[in-house]
Structure formats: C-alpha cells, structure tokens
Scaffold this motif. Structure first.
Motif, PDB file in Angstrom:
ATOM      1  N   LEU A  69       0.820  -1.201   0.000  1.00 62.40           N
ATOM      2  CA  LEU A  69       0.000   0.000   0.000  1.00 62.40           C
ATOM      3  C   LEU A  69       0.859   1.258   0.000  1.00 62.40           C
ATOM      4  O   LEU A  69       0.436   2.313  -0.523  1.00 62.40           O
ATOM      5  CB  LEU A  69      -0.937  -0.008   1.207  1.00 62.40           C
ATOM      6  N   THR A  72       1.552   2.824  -3.397  1.00 59.92           N
ATOM      7  CA  THR A  72       0.539   3.627  -4.096  1.00 59.92           C
ATOM      8  C   THR A  72       0.825   5.119  -3.965  1.00 59.92           C
ATOM      9  O   THR A  72       0.393   5.912  -4.808  1.00 59.92           O
ATOM     10  CB  THR A  72      -0.866   3.331  -3.537  1.00 59.92           C
ATOM     11  N   GLN A  75       2.566   6.988  -6.853  1.00 68.06           N
ATOM     12  CA  GLN A  75       1.836   7.281  -8.081  1.00 68.06           C
ATOM     13  C   GLN A  75       1.139   8.638  -7.945  1.00 68.06           C
ATOM     14  O   GLN A  75       0.809   9.066  -6.833  1.00 68.06           O
ATOM     15  CB  GLN A  75       0.798   6.188  -8.349  1.00 68.06           C
ATOM     16  N   LEU A  77      -1.671  10.944  -7.450  1.00 63.50           N
ATOM     17  CA  LEU A  77      -3.000  10.729  -6.872  1.00 63.50           C
ATOM     18  C   LEU A  77      -3.677  12.067  -6.649  1.00 63.50           C
ATOM     19  O   LEU A  77      -3.032  13.055  -6.249  1.00 63.50           O
ATOM     20  CB  LEU A  77      -2.896   9.978  -5.536  1.00 63.50           C
ATOM     21  N   GLU A  81      -8.163  10.058  -3.939  1.00 65.80           N
ATOM     22  CA  GLU A  81      -7.375   8.825  -4.026  1.00 65.80           C
ATOM     23  C   GLU A  81      -6.322   8.764  -2.928  1.00 65.80           C
ATOM     24  O   GLU A  81      -6.073   7.702  -2.355  1.00 65.80           O
ATOM     25  CB  GLU A  81      -6.707   8.738  -5.399  1.00 65.80           C
ATOM     26  N   ALA A  85      -5.983   5.929  -0.057  1.00 67.17           N
ATOM     27  CA  ALA A  85      -4.739   5.194   0.140  1.00 67.17           C
ATOM     28  C   ALA A  85      -4.262   5.314   1.581  1.00 67.17           C
ATOM     29  O   ALA A  85      -3.791   4.332   2.188  1.00 67.17           O
ATOM     30  CB  ALA A  85      -3.675   5.702  -0.824  1.00 67.17           C
TER      31      ALA A  85
END
Length: 283
Positions: A69, A72, A75, A77, A81, A85
C-alpha cells in the motif's frame, strides 16, 4: 518346602489378590503419569506452537500488505485517491499492531523474548521512522526521488524487518518440531512402559495362580481322595498335610481323628458281633 506352606489360606488369598490389585494400581498410576507427559507435549503444540505460527503468518501478511500500500503513494494521486490510500494504509498498520499484540502472550521466555522479538520490534520501528520521509514535501514533489528511496534505503530496511520475522518463524518451526518429537517420544514410552507393566501383571497373576494351586488346591484334592477312601471304610492310607499349620492341616488332622474314631467304632462293633455270636445257644 513350598513358600508359605504353613500360612493360613486367608493370608495366601490376601497376598495373591493384594499383589494383583497392586499391579493393577501400578499400571493405572503409570498410565496417568505417561498420559500427563503426553498431554504436556501435545498441549504445547496446540496451545502455543500452532497459534504462534498462525499469528506470525498473519503478521507477515499484514507487513507485506502495508509495504504494498505504501507503493501507491509513489503514483500521482488526487486528493480523494490519496485519502483512500492513507485510509487503507492505516488499516494495514492497525492489522500489524493487532497481530503483534496478539503474539505477545505466545512469546517464549529465553531467546525469543530476549533476542528475536526485540530484533523484530527494533527493525519495524526503524522502518516506520524511515517511512515517514515518504510524506515529506521533498518526496511528494519529486516522484523519481521517492521511487529511488522506496526501492533503495526503505527496501533494505524492510528486508531487515522480514529477516527478523523469518528468524522468529524459524524458531517456532524448530520448537514445533521439538514439541511434536517430545509428544511422539512420550507416546512411544507410554506404550512400552504400559506394555511391560501389563506383562509383569500377567506374570504375577500366573505365578499367584500356580502358587495357590500348589499350596492349596492340590492339597485339598489329596484330602478329598482320602475322604472318599474313608467313606468306603478303607483306612489303609497315608494321611497327608497333618503337619501343616493352616486350614488344610486342620482339615487333615480332623480327618485323622475321624479315621481313628471310625476304626475304634468298627472294632467295637466287631467285638460286639463276636460276643453276640458266642452268646447264641448251641443247636
């Protein structure tokens, strides 16, 4: 002379059956002791080793999910999002903390308590400290730098966490194997010990039966044969067992007295018959 020839029959019976009762009691006590040994070995497997392996495995899976996790955040976001996360990562962190708390009562004293778990806790704490850098603005504003940090320094820190956990897993595997081996050994020992005691009890029962047969049954049968002769007014026999001090000796001496009395009665009857014949008038 046979062992206990002059002992009373009641004494012999008490000794014989008391010995058998002692053998049965000994078998039961040894069986209980061996069962306790087996129970202790199997209880360690059921109450400690299996829960330990399950909990450590849950901890390991929670760590891998947490690490996954974290990626993430590398990335691009949007706000929604990113919030999602962060929520999932917080849940994974809570799962790790719960698994660690659940494992605390299962920790063995000694090497696990003093070395293995402190090593894991230290590695995990160091990893969390490094992970905080991912949230720094410098990392968020420079994705390449964040990826390099995540795949480099942070990855090495996570490897140390995984190695510490694997060391504890290996420890539990060794302890589990030892507990299973101890249970198997206890079961084998119990089988041999109970088998040996059973054979000894059987031998004791056989010897007791042979002893009672020799010192009681055979004598009674001999006296029964003498009694049948006596019933036929056959007094020409050797009376056995008259010197014994037990009930069989009492019976033999009573038969001897009976023979003497019957012989005297027969002599008296014969004398009376002769007297009566002489008193008859001549034809």
């Amino acid at each position: 002379m046979a062992l206990g020839q002059n002992w009373r029959i009641g004494t012999k019976m008490r000794l014989a059956f008391g010995g058998l009762a002692a053998a049965v009691l000994l078998t039961g006590l040894v069986g209980l002791y061996e069962a306790r040994q087996m129970n202790a070995a199997t209880k360690d497997v059921a109450a400690n080793r299996i829960p330990s392996v399950v909990t450590v495995d849950r901890l390991g899976r929670a760590l891998e999910r947490f690490r996954s996790l974290q990626s993430t955040h590398l990335q691009p976001l949007d706000a929604q999002e990113l919030a999602s996360a962060d929520q999932r990562q917080a849940e994974a962190r809570a799962a790790i903390d719960k698994a660690r708390r659940d494992y605390q009562p299962l920790i063995d004293p000694g090497v696990e308590h003093d070395k293995l778990i402190p090593a894991f806790d230290a590695a995990w704490s160091a990893y969390l400290s490094l992970s905080a850098r991912l949230a720094e603005p410098a990392m968020r504003d420079d994705p390449a730098k964040a990826v390099a940090f995540f795949s480099g320094e942070l990855q090495k820190s996570f490897v140390r966490v995984r190695e510490a956990l694997e060391a504890d897993i290996a420890y539990n595997a060794r302890q589990g194997d030892a507990a299973i081996e101890a249970a198997d050994k206890a079961n084998t020992q119990a089988s041999w010990v109970l088998g040996a005691i059973t054979l000894l009890a059987l031998a004791a029962a056989t010897l007791a039966a042979m002893w009672l047969n020799r010192t009681v049954v055979q004598r009674v049968l001999r006296l029964a044969g003498v009694t049948r002769q006596l019933a036929r007014r056959d007094y020409d026999f050797e009376l056995p067992c008259t010197t014994r001090a037990d009930e069989i000796g009492d019976l033999a001496r009573a038969i001897g007295d009976c023979r003497t009395g019957l012989m005297e009665a027969d002599r008296a009857a014969a004398a009376q018959a002769i007297s009566a014949a002489l008193a008859l008038p001549s034809a």
